[in-house]
Design a protein around this motif. Structure first.
Motif, short mmCIF file in Angstrom:
data_model
loop_
_atom_site.label_atom_id
_atom_site.label_comp_id
_atom_site.label_asym_id
_atom_site.label_seq_id
_atom_site.Cartn_x
_atom_site.Cartn_y
_atom_site.Cartn_z
N SER A 43 0.84 -1.20 0.00
CA SER A 43 0.00 0.00 0.00
C SER A 43 0.87 1.24 0.00
CB SER A 43 -0.90 0.00 1.24
OG SER A 43 -1.60 1.22 1.37
N SER A 44 0.37 2.30 -0.64
CA SER A 44 1.09 3.57 -0.61
C SER A 44 0.51 4.52 0.45
CB SER A 44 1.03 4.24 -1.98
OG SER A 44 -0.32 4.49 -2.37
N GLY A 45 -0.53 4.07 1.17
CA GLY A 45 -1.10 4.91 2.21
C GLY A 45 -2.56 4.59 2.50
N LYS A 46 -3.15 5.34 3.44
CA LYS A 46 -4.54 5.18 3.85
C LYS A 46 -4.82 3.82 4.49
CE LYS A 46 -6.34 8.50 0.50
NZ LYS A 46 -7.33 8.77 -0.56
N LEU A 47 -3.82 3.26 5.15
CA LEU A 47 -4.02 1.99 5.84
C LEU A 47 -4.94 2.13 7.04
CD1 LEU A 47 -0.43 0.51 5.56
CD2 LEU A 47 -2.51 -0.45 4.57
N GLY A 48 -5.08 3.35 7.54
CA GLY A 48 -5.99 3.57 8.65
C GLY A 48 -7.44 3.35 8.29
N GLU A 49 -7.73 3.22 6.99
CA GLU A 49 -9.10 3.00 6.54
C GLU A 49 -9.42 1.53 6.29
OE1 GLU A 49 -9.64 5.42 3.09
OE2 GLU A 49 -9.04 7.28 4.10
N VAL A 50 -8.43 0.65 6.43
CA VAL A 50 -8.66 -0.77 6.19
C VAL A 50 -9.57 -1.34 7.28
CG1 VAL A 50 -7.54 -3.04 6.05
CG2 VAL A 50 -6.44 -1.03 5.02
N ASN A 51 -10.55 -2.16 6.87
CA ASN A 51 -11.52 -2.67 7.85
C ASN A 51 -11.23 -4.08 8.33
OD1 ASN A 51 -12.40 -4.43 5.82
ND2 ASN A 51 -14.18 -3.18 5.31
N PHE A 52 -10.18 -4.74 7.78
CA PHE A 52 -9.77 -6.09 8.21
C PHE A 52 -10.91 -7.09 8.18
CE2 PHE A 52 -7.01 -3.06 10.51
CZ PHE A 52 -5.79 -3.43 9.95
N GLY A 53 -11.88 -6.87 7.29
CA GLY A 53 -13.00 -7.79 7.17
C GLY A 53 -14.00 -7.71 8.30
N LEU A 54 -13.93 -6.64 9.10
CA LEU A 54 -14.84 -6.47 10.24
C LEU A 54 -15.98 -5.53 9.87
CD1 LEU A 54 -12.17 -5.95 13.04
CD2 LEU A 54 -13.48 -8.03 12.62
N PRO A 55 -17.12 -5.64 10.57
CA PRO A 55 -18.20 -4.66 10.37
C PRO A 55 -17.74 -3.28 10.82
CG PRO A 55 -18.68 -6.05 12.26
CD PRO A 55 -17.49 -6.66 11.56
N VAL A 56 -18.44 -2.25 10.36
CA VAL A 56 -18.03 -0.87 10.62
C VAL A 56 -17.85 -0.60 12.11
CG1 VAL A 56 -18.71 1.55 10.43
CG2 VAL A 56 -19.09 -0.01 8.51
N ALA A 57 -18.82 -1.01 12.94
CA ALA A 57 -18.71 -0.74 14.38
C ALA A 57 -17.49 -1.43 14.97
CB ALA A 57 -19.99 -1.21 15.08
N GLY A 58 -17.26 -2.65 14.54
CA GLY A 58 -16.12 -3.39 15.09
C GLY A 58 -14.79 -2.79 14.71
N VAL A 59 -14.65 -2.39 13.42
CA VAL A 59 -13.37 -1.85 12.99
C VAL A 59 -13.11 -0.50 13.63
CG1 VAL A 59 -14.12 -0.63 10.90
CG2 VAL A 59 -11.84 -1.61 11.00
N ASN A 60 -14.15 0.31 13.84
CA ASN A 60 -13.96 1.59 14.52
C ASN A 60 -13.47 1.39 15.94
OD1 ASN A 60 -14.70 3.08 12.28
ND2 ASN A 60 -16.84 3.30 12.92
N ALA A 61 -14.01 0.37 16.61
CA ALA A 61 -13.57 0.06 17.96
C ALA A 61 -12.12 -0.37 17.98
CB ALA A 61 -14.46 -1.04 18.56
N VAL A 62 -11.77 -1.23 17.02
CA VAL A 62 -10.38 -1.71 16.94
C VAL A 62 -9.42 -0.55 16.71
CG1 VAL A 62 -8.77 -3.09 15.58
CG2 VAL A 62 -10.99 -4.05 16.22
N ARG A 63 -9.78 0.34 15.80
CA ARG A 63 -8.89 1.47 15.49
C ARG A 63 -8.65 2.34 16.71
NH1 ARG A 63 -12.11 2.91 10.03
NH2 ARG A 63 -11.06 1.47 8.61
N ARG A 64 -9.69 2.51 17.53
CA ARG A 64 -9.55 3.37 18.70
C ARG A 64 -8.65 2.76 19.77
NH1 ARG A 64 -15.12 4.28 17.92
NH2 ARG A 64 -15.64 2.79 19.56
N VAL A 65 -8.80 1.47 19.97
CA VAL A 65 -8.14 0.89 21.15
C VAL A 65 -6.88 0.09 20.85
CG1 VAL A 65 -10.39 0.73 22.27
CG2 VAL A 65 -9.44 -1.30 21.15
N LEU A 66 -6.72 -0.38 19.60
CA LEU A 66 -5.61 -1.30 19.34
C LEU A 66 -4.23 -0.71 19.66
CD1 LEU A 66 -4.85 -4.10 18.47
CD2 LEU A 66 -4.87 -3.35 16.08
#
Length: 404
Positions: free
Chosen positions: A233-256
């Motif tokens: 990737s050349s960028g925007k990896l913070g937008e990857v959802n890792f195959g998770l639903p929106v609520a789940g990926v937002n939670a992961v991004r905040r706490v991981l």
């Protein structure tokens, strides 16, 4: 679960719990998901003994010689003094001729190849850069196919494989992709100080190559004959959802990031826990490494060994660099070169859309999306990756084309 060390699991859970508490509700939700997965593993352990599973892993380790290839060792000093380990495979005397070169790359004998694009002016060195939580051994199949046919350099990124733990990081300096680009330059200076280069990078390794191009565009212009970017990737990896639903990926991004930092501060406890929960760990690796169901168990186990050998504090140390990574501005350095961009269509870590975005900036590049392939596409579909890489080398005259 009587055969599992309850103390190890409890200790790891206690460390993780501190991270969940600091993370609040979202972190607690992730903890519930993890607990559910662990419960599934516990059910499996009621029917399959831990000793039997351990014997199965050892058998797989013995049956697959993956990662066993070794070359001439060397070390390069990074700009902070970190010792970077690399190996060189030289061209063998009496290497196979045209037919042997193509067969070794897994190509079809019915296809005619032709040279086109920019031809390398002399003997080429192919430099392989590996991804996050891996090592140079992740290129096992490609290394085996090219061995003796073309000069190759395989290196371990700082804090990975046989390279030294990043000295700047032990002093509290965050690692960044720019640092990795400077590391690659140090390896090139030591292992391939002259002659044309082909740069091959997977995931973090591809990002490392972009950082090299950003910092040293003259090196790309003067010495690089071709480039291969695999699952990167050349960028925007913070937008990857890792195959998770929106609520789940937002939670992961905040706490991981905070959770990883907490776990990294208790590395010894966590490593014991990783060993104690090996089945859960193996399941996660398989999900995020491969896209098909019929992966060779020995290859799957090899991927486990590569990833589990990366200490948790190194995992935590590198993770923030990816959300900050943005090297789209460096891609024009590759515009005049033959470029291969390859990705798996089921990659959950660096989705194929990221490879397509790179191809949009490099319109003359060859874009290959491999069906039923995940993030470790070079292990999951080695013949496809090796064949396309061999085609790239044929294009620049680094290996001979097959004559039907």
């Amino acid at each position: 679960m009587s055969e599992t060390s309850a103390g190890d699991v409890a200790a790891t859970a206690a460390v993780a719990a501190a991270g969940w508490r600091r993370a609040g509700f979202a972190g607690a939700a992730i903890g519930v998901i993890a607990a559910g997965a662990a419960a599934g593993v516990a059910v499996e352990r009621l029917t399959v003994g831990r000793g039997m599973r351990r014997k199965a892993r050892l058998a797989l380790d013995a049956s697959g010689p993956y990662g066993s290839l070794r070359g001439i060792p060397g070390r390069a000093a990074a700009d902070d003094g970190t010792q970077l380990y690399y190996e060189v495979d030289e061209v063998e005397d009496g290497a196979p001729g045209r037919s042997g070169a193509r067969q070794g790359a897994g190509a079809s004998s019915s296809r005619r190849r032709r040279l086109f694009g920019r031809k390398a002016p002399g003997p080429v060195t192919v430099v392989f850069s590996h991804g996050y939580c891996l090592s140079q051994d992740s290129w096992h199949f490609q290394r085996a196919a090219l061995r003796g046919l073309v000069r190759t350099v395989h290196w371990d990124q700082r804090s990975h494989g046989r390279s030294e733990r990043g000295r700047a990081q032990t002093d509290g300096v965050p690692v960044g992709i720019d640092q990795l680009g400077r590391d690659l330059k140090a390896v090139i200076d030591a292992a391939a100080p002259e002659g044309p280069l082909v740069l091959v990078g997977h995931s973090m390794g591809g990002m490392t190559m972009m950082a090299l191009a950003d910092r040293y565009p003259e090196l790309i212009r003067d010495r690089v004959a071709a480039v291969a970017l695999v699952g990167t990737s050349s960028g925007k990896l913070g937008e990857v959802n890792f195959g998770l639903p929106v609520a789940g990926v937002n939670a992961v991004r905040r706490v991981l990031p905070g959770v990883l930092k907490a776990l990294g501060s208790q590395a010894e406890l966590v490593e014991r826990g990783r060993r104690a929960t090996a089945d859960l760990f193996a399941g996660l690796i398989k999900r995020y490494s491969f896209g098909s169901r019929d992966v060779d168990p020995a290859v799957s186990r090899f991927a486990e060994r590569l990833i589990e050998s990366t200490p948790i504090d190194v995992v935590a140390e590198f993770y923030p660099a990816f959300t900050e990574h943005d090297k789209s501005g460096a891609l024009p350095a590759f515009l005049d070169l033959p470029v291969l961009i390859l990705a798996g269509d089921k990659d959950l870590v660096t989705p194929s859309s990221h490879s397509e975005a790179i191809a949009d900036q490099l319109p003359d590049a060859e874009l290959v999306i491999v069906p039923d392939a995940g993030h470790l596409v070079m292990l999951e579909h080695p013949e496809t990756v090796t064949d396309r890489l061999a085609d790239l080398l044929v294009r620049i005259g680094a290996v001979p084309a097959e004559v039907p």
